[in-house]
Design a protein around this motif. Sequence first.
Motif, PDB file in Angstrom:
ATOM      1  N   VAL A 217       5.236  25.763  25.181  1.00 36.86           N
ATOM      2  CA  VAL A 217       5.727  24.359  24.350  1.00 36.86           C
ATOM      3  C   VAL A 217       6.159  25.239  23.013  1.00 36.86           C
ATOM      4  CG1 VAL A 217       4.007  22.774  25.283  1.00 36.86           C
ATOM      5  CG2 VAL A 217       3.326  23.893  23.483  1.00 36.86           C
ATOM      6  N   GLY A 218       6.913  24.077  22.424  1.00 33.54           N
ATOM      7  CA  GLY A 218       7.392  24.566  21.058  1.00 33.54           C
ATOM      8  C   GLY A 218       9.043  25.115  21.008  1.00 33.54           C
ATOM      9  N   GLN A 219       9.506  25.354  22.073  1.00 31.28           N
ATOM     10  CA  GLN A 219      10.679  25.710  22.091  1.00 31.28           C
ATOM     11  C   GLN A 219      11.911  24.816  21.624  1.00 31.28           C
ATOM     12  OE1 GLN A 219      11.667  28.866  22.806  1.00 31.28           O
ATOM     13  NE2 GLN A 219      10.486  29.814  24.355  1.00 31.28           N
ATOM     14  N   GLU A 220      11.712  23.344  21.803  1.00 31.64           N
ATOM     15  CA  GLU A 220      12.557  22.690  21.655  1.00 31.64           C
ATOM     16  C   GLU A 220      12.427  21.882  19.888  1.00 31.64           C
ATOM     17  OE1 GLU A 220      15.286  22.124  23.277  1.00 31.64           O
ATOM     18  OE2 GLU A 220      14.139  23.659  24.989  1.00 31.64           O
ATOM     19  N   ASN A 221      11.486  22.400  19.438  1.00 38.59           N
ATOM     20  CA  ASN A 221      11.143  21.823  18.026  1.00 38.59           C
ATOM     21  C   ASN A 221      12.031  22.290  16.782  1.00 38.59           C
ATOM     22  OD1 ASN A 221       8.534  21.871  19.532  1.00 38.59           O
ATOM     23  ND2 ASN A 221       7.756  20.854  17.845  1.00 38.59           N
ATOM     24  N   TYR A 222      13.422  21.772  16.984  1.00 33.12           N
ATOM     25  CA  TYR A 222      14.451  22.453  16.125  1.00 33.12           C
ATOM     26  C   TYR A 222      14.220  22.194  14.759  1.00 33.12           C
ATOM     27  CZ  TYR A 222      16.694  23.241  20.688  1.00 33.12           C
ATOM     28  OH  TYR A 222      16.993  23.640  21.908  1.00 33.12           O
ATOM     29  N   GLY A 223      13.706  21.055  14.587  1.00 34.15           N
ATOM     30  CA  GLY A 223      13.880  20.401  13.039  1.00 34.15           C
ATOM     31  C   GLY A 223      12.285  20.987  12.391  1.00 34.15           C
ATOM     32  N   ASP A 224      11.537  21.581  13.004  1.00 30.72           N
ATOM     33  CA  ASP A 224      10.150  21.738  12.437  1.00 30.72           C
ATOM     34  C   ASP A 224      10.111  23.116  11.763  1.00 30.72           C
ATOM     35  OD1 ASP A 224       9.136  19.294  13.243  1.00 30.72           O
ATOM     36  OD2 ASP A 224       8.657  19.986  15.200  1.00 30.72           O
ATOM     37  N   THR A 225       9.182  23.470  11.056  1.00 29.37           N
ATOM     38  CA  THR A 225       9.093  24.518  10.283  1.00 29.37           C
ATOM     39  C   THR A 225       8.104  25.500  11.054  1.00 29.37           C
ATOM     40  OG1 THR A 225       7.132  23.924   9.070  1.00 29.37           O
ATOM     41  CG2 THR A 225       8.965  23.532   8.036  1.00 29.37           C
ATOM     42  N   PRO A 226       8.169  26.525  11.088  1.00 27.44           N
ATOM     43  CA  PRO A 226       7.170  27.688  11.772  1.00 27.44           C
ATOM     44  C   PRO A 226       5.772  27.187  11.692  1.00 27.44           C
ATOM     45  CG  PRO A 226       8.800  28.919  10.443  1.00 27.44           C
ATOM     46  CD  PRO A 226       9.016  27.758  10.126  1.00 27.44           C
ATOM     47  N   GLU A 227       5.512  26.749  10.565  1.00 29.85           N
ATOM     48  CA  GLU A 227       3.962  26.235  10.291  1.00 29.85           C
ATOM     49  C   GLU A 227       3.670  25.082  10.883  1.00 29.85           C
ATOM     50  OE1 GLU A 227       5.463  29.158   6.951  1.00 29.85           O
ATOM     51  OE2 GLU A 227       6.180  27.092   7.601  1.00 29.85           O
ATOM     52  N   LYS A 228       4.582  24.321  10.937  1.00 34.36           N
ATOM     53  CA  LYS A 228       4.265  22.866  11.690  1.00 34.36           C
ATOM     54  C   LYS A 228       4.376  23.313  13.275  1.00 34.36           C
ATOM     55  CE  LYS A 228       4.528  18.384  11.362  1.00 34.36           C
ATOM     56  NZ  LYS A 228       3.497  17.778  10.729  1.00 34.36           N
ATOM     57  N   ILE A 229       5.237  24.140  13.615  1.00 32.71           N
ATOM     58  CA  ILE A 229       4.917  24.423  15.083  1.00 32.71           C
ATOM     59  C   ILE A 229       3.871  25.118  15.606  1.00 32.71           C
ATOM     60  CG2 ILE A 229       6.007  25.594  17.078  1.00 32.71           C
ATOM     61  CD1 ILE A 229       8.772  25.190  15.287  1.00 32.71           C
ATOM     62  N   ALA A 230       3.530  25.982  14.828  1.00 43.64           N
ATOM     63  CA  ALA A 230       2.217  26.938  15.066  1.00 43.64           C
ATOM     64  C   ALA A 230       0.914  25.983  15.012  1.00 43.64           C
ATOM     65  CB  ALA A 230       2.142  28.011  14.031  1.00 43.64           C
TER      66      ALA A 230
END
Length: 138
Positions: free
Chosen positions: A6-19
């Motif tokens: 998961v996480g490939q499509e989180n275009y608007g999110d920061t690296p911290e938010k995705i992690a």
Amino acid sequence: MIVLSVGQENYGDTPEKIAEGLQAICSLIRSKQPQAFLIVLTLLPRGSPDSPLRTRNVKVNEMMAEYVKGNSRLQLVNIDTGFVQVDGTISHHDMFDYMSLTQKGYSKAFEPVNELLTQLLQEMEGEVGRTEAEGSAD
């Protein structure tokens, strides 16, 4: 075994938010299936050579690598098996639009996953075999 991609499509999110989101999903899975071996897949390089998505995904992968350290039931598998070429491009044979894997790209990316799953299954068979050979306590 549970494989998480998961996480490939989180275009608007920061690296911290995705992690943080990936870590929350891992924690939820662990709370529901504490005995499971959890395999988390890295994010792939995305976009053109100068795309901020590439830098973002590298940062997410670095944060996740730190997160999994010391956890014997959680493993991060790097599925970026050399997609970025020397000139910074990604071959259209692997990702036709810098985002979506082709059949060849999927084969390339998931080879390390296949190898790990095969290894884990063989190890599990060995454990089951040893248990049966030792006899049961019943």
